[in-house]
Each structure stands twice: as C-alpha cells, then as structure tokens.
Write an enzyme that holds these catalytic residues in place. Structure first.
Site, PDB file in Angstrom:
ATOM      1  N   LYS A   1      55.165 -26.916  56.061  1.00 19.37           N
ATOM      2  CA  LYS A   1      54.107 -26.687  57.060  1.00 19.37           C
ATOM      3  C   LYS A   1      52.777 -26.383  56.372  1.00 19.37           C
ATOM      4  O   LYS A   1      51.735 -26.947  56.714  1.00 19.37           O
ATOM      5  CB  LYS A   1      54.523 -25.537  58.001  1.00 19.37           C
ATOM      6  CG  LYS A   1      55.683 -25.909  58.921  1.00 19.37           C
ATOM      7  CD  LYS A   1      56.242 -24.722  59.699  1.00 19.37           C
ATOM      8  CE  LYS A   1      57.465 -25.162  60.516  1.00 19.37           C
ATOM      9  NZ  LYS A   1      58.104 -24.060  61.274  1.00 19.37           N
TER      10      LYS A   1
ATOM     11  N   GLN B   1      58.148 -17.623  61.150  1.00 18.14           N
ATOM     12  CA  GLN B   1      59.306 -18.487  60.937  1.00 18.14           C
ATOM     13  C   GLN B   1      60.588 -17.776  61.377  1.00 18.14           C
ATOM     14  O   GLN B   1      60.825 -16.622  61.017  1.00 18.14           O
ATOM     15  CB  GLN B   1      59.377 -18.902  59.455  1.00 18.14           C
ATOM     16  CG  GLN B   1      60.415 -19.956  59.144  1.00 18.14           C
ATOM     17  CD  GLN B   1      60.138 -21.314  59.789  1.00 18.14           C
ATOM     18  OE1 GLN B   1      58.990 -21.681  60.054  1.00 18.14           O
ATOM     19  NE2 GLN B   1      61.184 -22.055  60.075  1.00 18.14           N
TER      20      GLN B   1
ATOM     21  N   ASP C   1      53.694 -22.297  68.310  1.00 25.92           N
ATOM     22  CA  ASP C   1      55.114 -22.643  68.467  1.00 25.92           C
ATOM     23  C   ASP C   1      55.469 -22.829  69.946  1.00 25.92           C
ATOM     24  O   ASP C   1      56.523 -23.375  70.267  1.00 25.92           O
ATOM     25  CB  ASP C   1      55.999 -21.514  67.905  1.00 25.92           C
ATOM     26  CG  ASP C   1      56.439 -21.768  66.476  1.00 25.92           C
ATOM     27  OD1 ASP C   1      56.642 -22.950  66.126  1.00 25.92           O
ATOM     28  OD2 ASP C   1      56.598 -20.786  65.729  1.00 25.92           O
TER      29      ASP C   1
HETATM   30  N1  GUN Z   1      62.896 -22.049  62.981  1.00 21.24           N
HETATM   31  C1  GUN Z   1      63.462 -23.238  63.284  1.00 21.24           C
HETATM   32  N2  GUN Z   1      62.586 -24.013  63.974  1.00 21.24           N
HETATM   33  C2  GUN Z   1      61.448 -23.284  64.109  1.00 21.24           C
HETATM   34  C3  GUN Z   1      60.203 -23.545  64.725  1.00 21.24           C
HETATM   35  O1  GUN Z   1      59.947 -24.609  65.319  1.00 21.24           O
HETATM   36  N3  GUN Z   1      59.285 -22.536  64.647  1.00 21.24           N
HETATM   37  C4  GUN Z   1      59.555 -21.345  64.018  1.00 21.24           C
HETATM   38  N4  GUN Z   1      58.588 -20.421  64.024  1.00 21.24           N
HETATM   39  N5  GUN Z   1      60.715 -21.087  63.449  1.00 21.24           N
HETATM   40  C5  GUN Z   1      61.653 -22.049  63.483  1.00 21.24           C
END
Ligand code: GUN
Length: 301
Positions: free
Chosen positions: A62, A106, A129
C-alpha cells in the site's frame, strides 16, 4: 473438440494486475494535475500494530503504491503490546492533522485491542477502508461513500471486463465485514455491475456444495486454501478468488506458497472468467484503496 476443452478455450483470466495498473496510471495523471495547479497531493496514513508477516507485506504494498503514483504516505509502526488507549490517541492525532486525507489501521489487530473501538475512532471522512459504521450504513443505503477496498476492487474488475451480472445468482462464501458482507450488498445493488440475486454462505451453511453449483458467480472469501474445487462449480461460472493463504512449502526459499480459496487447476477448466492468485483481487484491492484516498483528498480540499 471435447466440451471441457471448449470451456478451457473460452475461459478468460480477470487480470487484476493489468486493471489495477490502468487505475494507478489514471491516478498518477490526476496527481500530476494537482501538483501543476499547486494543490495538495493525497496523503494516506497507515498504522501497523505488531509485525505479522502477511500484514507487513500488505501494508508495504500500500505504501509503495502511494509512492509510485505520487501520493504522500506515512507508515506508523506500533508495538504488538501497545495499549488500546495509545492506539486510539494515534488515530485522534491523525484525525486532527489537516495534511492527512486517509487513515487505515491494518487488520487483524492483537486480541487485546477492540477492532470496533479502533474503527469507530477513525474520522469517517478519512475512513478510506470504508469500515466506519457511518460509511458502512451509507453503503447499505446506496449513498456516496468510501466502499471497502476489496469488494470495490472486485466491482471495478467486473466493470472493466464489461461482465453483465444482471439477474445472475451470486454466491458469496464468507461473511466478514471486510469482504463478504459488503460484497453481497454491492452485487445486489441496482447498478451495473450489480442486480444479482445474492446468497451469502458461512460456516453454518448447509449444502454449500450444492449452493455453489447453482451459482453463476462465486466470490470465495473464507480464507481457506483451495476450498472451492471444480466439482463445486457450474460450467461457465464466473469465479472470484479473494483468498491469500500462506501454505507452508519447504521446497520454497521463503518457506511457503500463496494459495487462493479456489483450486485453480480444477476450477479454471470449467468457468468462463476467473481471477488468479496472485494477480487478481489483491492488486485491485490496493487500486481501490488509492481511489478512495484520492476521493478523500478531493472531497476535503
Ligand atoms: N486486512 C485485510 N484486509 C484489509 C483491508 O482491506 N483493510 C485493512 N485495514 N486491513 C485489512
């Protein structure tokens, strides 16, 4: 030509790497325009608690994508044993920082920390998100909002390949707030792609194999390597694989291989479209997150 060979020929890979590349290219041009106009560039702040290997990889991708397309990014690493109070304080600081457009924490978080408290603490206008209840509620009502990145990315992929999903039976396996639930809502929306009849399956579902065999679209998002096998898939179905499980493999230098929730070798020969792992949903998730971060910046500035 045998019928199976016919399907093998007709099967098309949904290339997430390619489509994500196009999304990122468009965003790169837009960021360059912002710079040329002397405007602020999007800024994503990501929080990683602990050092879970898979989370490290995802968050690394990311942050790198932000750099590639010209976004600003900040990665905040916090120790595994951080208190919830301190984590919430970090989020409050980012909420107050006018330079930060998007915030993500995350997941998963250590067991001692409540996901709910953390998600609720994020400013909904910076919640790229789309997990905050106010954004999830807006999505439910079909109002403009940040769509969760993985389902959003899958919708972008279906849209790119002009797959007409209208009236199709979509079976979503998995009911997480991150993928399964929002996916079921987006596929059932009065939109294109959308307008599906959706069945959502989970660990208590009876006759799962039979339900899958009746699906025109399968979205496998349960997190179990190669769970969906060829005998569970109708000929000509569209198969979307959200899984990314690390399966131990001592023959590999890194000690594992990545497997999806779909057994590619037996399913690919039967379906009309399939996402590979890697290179399918994963890159689209990041592309969708970038789109959300750009939106957060533009809406605010
Ligand atoms: N863990 C697995 N997928 C995601 C996501 O799309 N966003 C976040 N913040 N954590 C994750």
């Amino acid at each position: 030509m045998k019928e199976q060979e016919l399907y093998l020929c007709a099967m098309q890979i949904l290339d997430g790497q390619l489509v994500a590349g196009a999304v990122k290219e468009e965003l790169t041009i837009r960021v360059a325009q912002l710079v040329a106009e002397g405007r602020k560039v999007p800024h994503l702040a990501a929080i990683l608690v602990g050092n879970n290997g898979a989370s490290e990889t995802y968050i690394g991708s990311k942050v790198k994508t932000c750099q590639d397309i010209g976004f600003k990014s900040t990665l905040i690493r916090l120790p595994e044993d951080i208190s919830e109070f301190k984590l919430l304080n970090s989020i409050h600081d980012l909420n107050r920082d006018p330079d930060v457009d998007g915030i993500l924490v995350q997941l998963p978080l250590p067991k001692s920390i409540s996901d709910e408290n953390v998600i609720n603490a994020i400013d909904p206008f910076k919640d790229v998100d789309g997990f905050h209840p106010s954004n999830a509620g807006r999505m439910l009502q079909g109002l403009p909002t940040f769509l969760p990145a993985t389902p959003h990315g899958i919708m972008l992929l279906l849209e790119h390949y002009k797959i007409d999903t209208r009236g199709l039976h979509a079976v979503v396996i998995g009911r997480s707030n991150i993928v399964g639930r929002p996916m079921s809502i987006l596929l059932s929306n009065n939109s294109n792609p959308g307008n599906c009849t959706v069945t959502i399956c989970h660990s208590h579902t009876k006759n799962l194999d039979e339900i899958c065999r009746s699906a025109d679209i399968i979205v496998a998002a349960l997190g179990r390597a190669e769970f969906v096998t060829g005998d569970m898939v109708k000929e000509g179905a569209i198969v979307i694989d959200v899984g990314i499980t690390r399966v131990p493999d001592s023959t590999k230098k890194r000690g594992y291989v990545i497997r999806g929730d779909v057994q590619f070798s037996t399913v690919a020969t039967k379906c009309s479209f399939i996402t590979p792992v890697p290179g399918g949903v994963g890159p689209m998730t990041i592309a969708a997150l970038m789109k959300n971060t750009y939106k957060a910046c533009i809406d605010k500035n």
